[in-house]
Design an enzyme around this catalytic site. Structure first.
Site, PDB file in Angstrom:
ATOM      1  N   HIS A  47       2.623   7.082   2.264  1.00 41.17           N
ATOM      2  CA  HIS A  47       1.194   6.475   2.857  1.00 41.17           C
ATOM      3  C   HIS A  47      -0.019   7.055   1.819  1.00 41.17           C
ATOM      4  O   HIS A  47      -0.118   8.240   1.619  1.00 41.17           O
ATOM      5  CB  HIS A  47       0.613   6.725   4.083  1.00 41.17           C
ATOM      6  N   GLY A  48      -0.363   6.134   1.031  1.00 38.39           N
ATOM      7  CA  GLY A  48      -1.699   6.567   0.167  1.00 38.39           C
ATOM      8  C   GLY A  48      -1.066   7.089  -1.220  1.00 38.39           C
ATOM      9  O   GLY A  48      -1.977   7.478  -2.209  1.00 38.39           O
TER      10      GLY A  48
ATOM     11  N   ARG B 168       3.473  -7.145  10.529  1.00 43.04           N
ATOM     12  CA  ARG B 168       2.349  -6.956  11.678  1.00 43.04           C
ATOM     13  C   ARG B 168       2.058  -7.899  12.555  1.00 43.04           C
ATOM     14  O   ARG B 168       2.390  -8.872  12.459  1.00 43.04           O
ATOM     15  CB  ARG B 168       1.062  -6.810  10.713  1.00 43.04           C
TER      16      ARG B 168
ATOM     17  N   THR C  74      -5.458  -0.377   7.055  1.00 48.01           N
ATOM     18  CA  THR C  74      -4.100  -0.012   6.860  1.00 48.01           C
ATOM     19  C   THR C  74      -3.576   1.110   8.159  1.00 48.01           C
ATOM     20  O   THR C  74      -4.368   1.554   8.618  1.00 48.01           O
ATOM     21  CB  THR C  74      -3.576   0.643   5.439  1.00 48.01           C
ATOM     22  N   THR C  75      -2.389   1.180   8.176  1.00 55.70           N
ATOM     23  CA  THR C  75      -1.751   2.175   9.240  1.00 55.70           C
ATOM     24  C   THR C  75      -2.650   3.450   9.087  1.00 55.70           C
ATOM     25  O   THR C  75      -2.740   4.206   8.085  1.00 55.70           O
ATOM     26  CB  THR C  75      -0.192   2.738   8.914  1.00 55.70           C
TER      27      THR C  75
ATOM     28  N   HIS D   6       5.992  -4.507   6.082  1.00 57.87           N
ATOM     29  CA  HIS D   6       5.532  -4.319   7.401  1.00 57.87           C
ATOM     30  C   HIS D   6       5.139  -5.659   7.983  1.00 57.87           C
ATOM     31  O   HIS D   6       4.106  -6.387   7.560  1.00 57.87           O
ATOM     32  CB  HIS D   6       4.174  -3.576   7.293  1.00 57.87           C
TER      33      HIS D   6
ATOM     34  N   ASP E  36       4.221  -5.528   0.812  1.00 55.57           N
ATOM     35  CA  ASP E  36       3.173  -6.212   1.713  1.00 55.57           C
ATOM     36  C   ASP E  36       2.019  -6.736   0.737  1.00 55.57           C
ATOM     37  O   ASP E  36       1.649  -7.828   1.102  1.00 55.57           O
ATOM     38  CB  ASP E  36       2.439  -5.174   2.677  1.00 55.57           C
ATOM     39  N   HIS E  37       1.779  -5.989  -0.193  1.00 53.21           N
ATOM     40  CA  HIS E  37       0.370  -6.550  -0.719  1.00 53.21           C
ATOM     41  C   HIS E  37       0.584  -7.659  -1.903  1.00 53.21           C
ATOM     42  O   HIS E  37      -0.317  -8.179  -2.495  1.00 53.21           O
ATOM     43  CB  HIS E  37      -0.468  -5.375  -1.414  1.00 53.21           C
TER      44      HIS E  37
ATOM     45  N   GLU F 241       9.001  -2.155   8.576  1.00 49.88           N
ATOM     46  CA  GLU F 241       7.959  -1.373   9.206  1.00 49.88           C
ATOM     47  C   GLU F 241       7.447  -2.333  10.352  1.00 49.88           C
ATOM     48  O   GLU F 241       7.316  -3.435  10.276  1.00 49.88           O
ATOM     49  CB  GLU F 241       6.804  -1.301   8.165  1.00 49.88           C
TER      50      GLU F 241
ATOM     51  N   GLU G 199       9.477   9.736   8.866  1.00 44.71           N
ATOM     52  CA  GLU G 199       8.597   9.703   7.603  1.00 44.71           C
ATOM     53  C   GLU G 199       7.426  10.397   7.954  1.00 44.71           C
ATOM     54  O   GLU G 199       6.421  10.173   8.730  1.00 44.71           O
ATOM     55  CB  GLU G 199       8.552   8.103   7.269  1.00 44.71           C
TER      56      GLU G 199
ATOM     57  N   ARG H  30      -1.311 -10.486   8.924  1.00 41.75           N
ATOM     58  CA  ARG H  30      -1.994 -10.429   7.916  1.00 41.75           C
ATOM     59  C   ARG H  30      -1.365 -10.645   6.696  1.00 41.75           C
ATOM     60  O   ARG H  30      -2.368 -11.165   5.692  1.00 41.75           O
ATOM     61  CB  ARG H  30      -3.094  -9.453   7.943  1.00 41.75           C
ATOM     62  N   HIS H  31      -0.240 -10.085   6.333  1.00 46.30           N
ATOM     63  CA  HIS H  31       0.260 -10.489   4.821  1.00 46.30           C
ATOM     64  C   HIS H  31       1.672 -10.805   5.166  1.00 46.30           C
ATOM     65  O   HIS H  31       1.986 -11.924   4.839  1.00 46.30           O
ATOM     66  CB  HIS H  31       0.068  -9.037   4.133  1.00 46.30           C
TER      67      HIS H  31
ATOM     68  N   ASN I 167       7.345  -0.914  -1.019  1.00 40.51           N
ATOM     69  CA  ASN I 167       6.684  -1.686  -0.141  1.00 40.51           C
ATOM     70  C   ASN I 167       5.928  -2.759  -0.537  1.00 40.51           C
ATOM     71  O   ASN I 167       5.188  -2.548  -1.621  1.00 40.51           O
ATOM     72  CB  ASN I 167       5.797  -0.840   0.865  1.00 40.51           C
TER      73      ASN I 167
ATOM     74  N   GLY J 209       3.605   1.729  -1.671  1.00 40.42           N
ATOM     75  CA  GLY J 209       3.155   0.139  -1.753  1.00 40.42           C
ATOM     76  C   GLY J 209       2.089   0.006  -2.671  1.00 40.42           C
ATOM     77  O   GLY J 209       2.181  -0.593  -3.903  1.00 40.42           O
TER      78      GLY J 209
HETATM   79  N1  PXP Z   1       4.804   4.350   4.831  1.00 40.92           N
HETATM   80  C1  PXP Z   1       4.373   3.639   5.876  1.00 40.92           C
HETATM   81  C2  PXP Z   1       4.791   4.197   7.531  1.00 40.92           C
HETATM   82  C3  PXP Z   1       3.378   2.928   5.962  1.00 40.92           C
HETATM   83  O1  PXP Z   1       2.756   2.393   7.102  1.00 40.92           O
HETATM   84  C4  PXP Z   1       2.953   2.507   4.604  1.00 40.92           C
HETATM   85  C5  PXP Z   1       1.820   1.399   4.509  1.00 40.92           C
HETATM   86  O2  PXP Z   1       2.430  -0.015   4.868  1.00 40.92           O
HETATM   87  C6  PXP Z   1       3.390   3.037   3.527  1.00 40.92           C
HETATM   88  C7  PXP Z   1       4.322   3.965   3.659  1.00 40.92           C
HETATM   89  C8  PXP Z   1       2.950   2.604   2.215  1.00 40.92           C
HETATM   90  O3  PXP Z   1       1.734   3.079   2.018  1.00 40.92           O
HETATM   91  P1  PXP Z   1       0.709   2.690   0.679  1.00 40.92           P
HETATM   92  O4  PXP Z   1       0.872   0.987   0.861  1.00 40.92           O
HETATM   93  O5  PXP Z   1      -0.430   3.328   0.893  1.00 40.92           O
HETATM   94  O6  PXP Z   1       1.530   3.108  -0.368  1.00 40.92           O
END
Ligand code: PXP
Length: 236
Positions: free
Chosen positions: A190-191, A44, A99-100, A42, A8-9, A69, A150, A48-49, A6, A212
């Site tokens: 996630h995380g 959004r 974040t989500t 993603h 996004d950042h 996403e 997921e 924002r990004h 991912n 991500g």
């Molecule tokens: N999976 C989903 C569904 C997410 O919403 C995100 C964050 O955008 C990620 C994975 C990736 O999460 P992280 O950036 O914490 O690795």
């Protein structure tokens, strides 16, 4: 086990100054070059990004599957229907969250989410649902006719104590096995970072990880190719 990166950042850094750089599309191409299996962005509602031009360009630029996403907001679903990415992952979205924060509630939102799933599937777009590790969510996902779920690893990743971590890991294992048994393709994310991912990769039924923030943060110091390669080496 596959890796979706991912980016996004990369866009978060760009948006911090309103510059044209760094470009998440370049980030996506380099992550692909490093060997990841899919690219995640993603879009959004508050932009924002990731911006609309990013998803349009990345769809053209990368050869690996593009996983968009998004929420089930009508404007965003219409954008996806037009763009036709390889796959979308539906997530809940709150304006003020960092974040989500959790998975979709398929029990409460069955009809609304189901309608979005149907529109996307009708266009031939693969649909994944981001859900918390609960059996009732898996049952609803299966009933909704999606092929992919997921599993949210957010609570596990954020756990501050060993007992909470163990409890969350157990929930993830249970959910992954139940989803796999019901014939769903199982992703998780996630995380996740270079440390906590070590527990998650032991769960054999997980077929894909989406990561991500930790990869892009490491990339600030070592570059995105090394950061992605390092994660791939851990997974493989
Ligand atoms: N999976 C989903 C569904 C997410 O919403 C995100 C964050 O955008 C990620 C994975 C990736 O999460 P992280 O950036 O914490 O690795």
């Amino acid at each position: 086990m596959k890796l979706g990166v991912n980016v996004d950042h990369v866009a978060t850094l760009r948006q911090a100054r309103g510059t044209g750089y760094p470009d998440p599309v370049v980030g996506a191409m380099l992550a692909e070059y490093a060997g990841c299996d899919s690219i995640v962005m993603h879009l959004r509602e508050d932009r924002r990004h990731i911006q609309d031009r990013d998803i349009a360009l990345v769809k053209e630029a990368v050869k690996t599957p593009f996983n968009l996403e998004m929420s089930i907001n009508k404007e965003i679903v219409d954008i996806a229907l037009n763009l036709k990415p390889h796959q979308v992952t539906l997530v809940p979205e709150k304006r003020r969250e960092l974040t989500t924060e959790g998975g979709l509630d398929l029990v409460k939102g069955y009809k609304r989410i189901g309608r979005a799933v149907e529109r996307l599937k009708d266009k031939g777009i693969g649909v994944s649902l981001f859900i918390d590790p609960q059996e009732r969510q898996i049952e609803k996902a299966k009933k909704m006719g999606v092929d992919i779920v997921e599993i949210n690893t957010g609570k596990f990743s954020q756990a501050k104590s060993a007992p909470v971590k163990r409890k969350e890991l157990k929930k993830i294992k249970g959910a992954v096995k139940a989803a796999d048994k019901s014939g769903l393709f199982v992703a998780a994310g996630h995380g996740l970072d270079y440390e906590n991912v070590k527990e998650i990769i032991k769960i054999k039924e997980i077929e894909e990880l989406n990561i991500g923030h930790s990869i892009i943060c490491r990339a600030v110091f070592v570059g995105i190719i090394s950061a992605v390669e390092e994660m791939i080496n851990l997974i493989r």
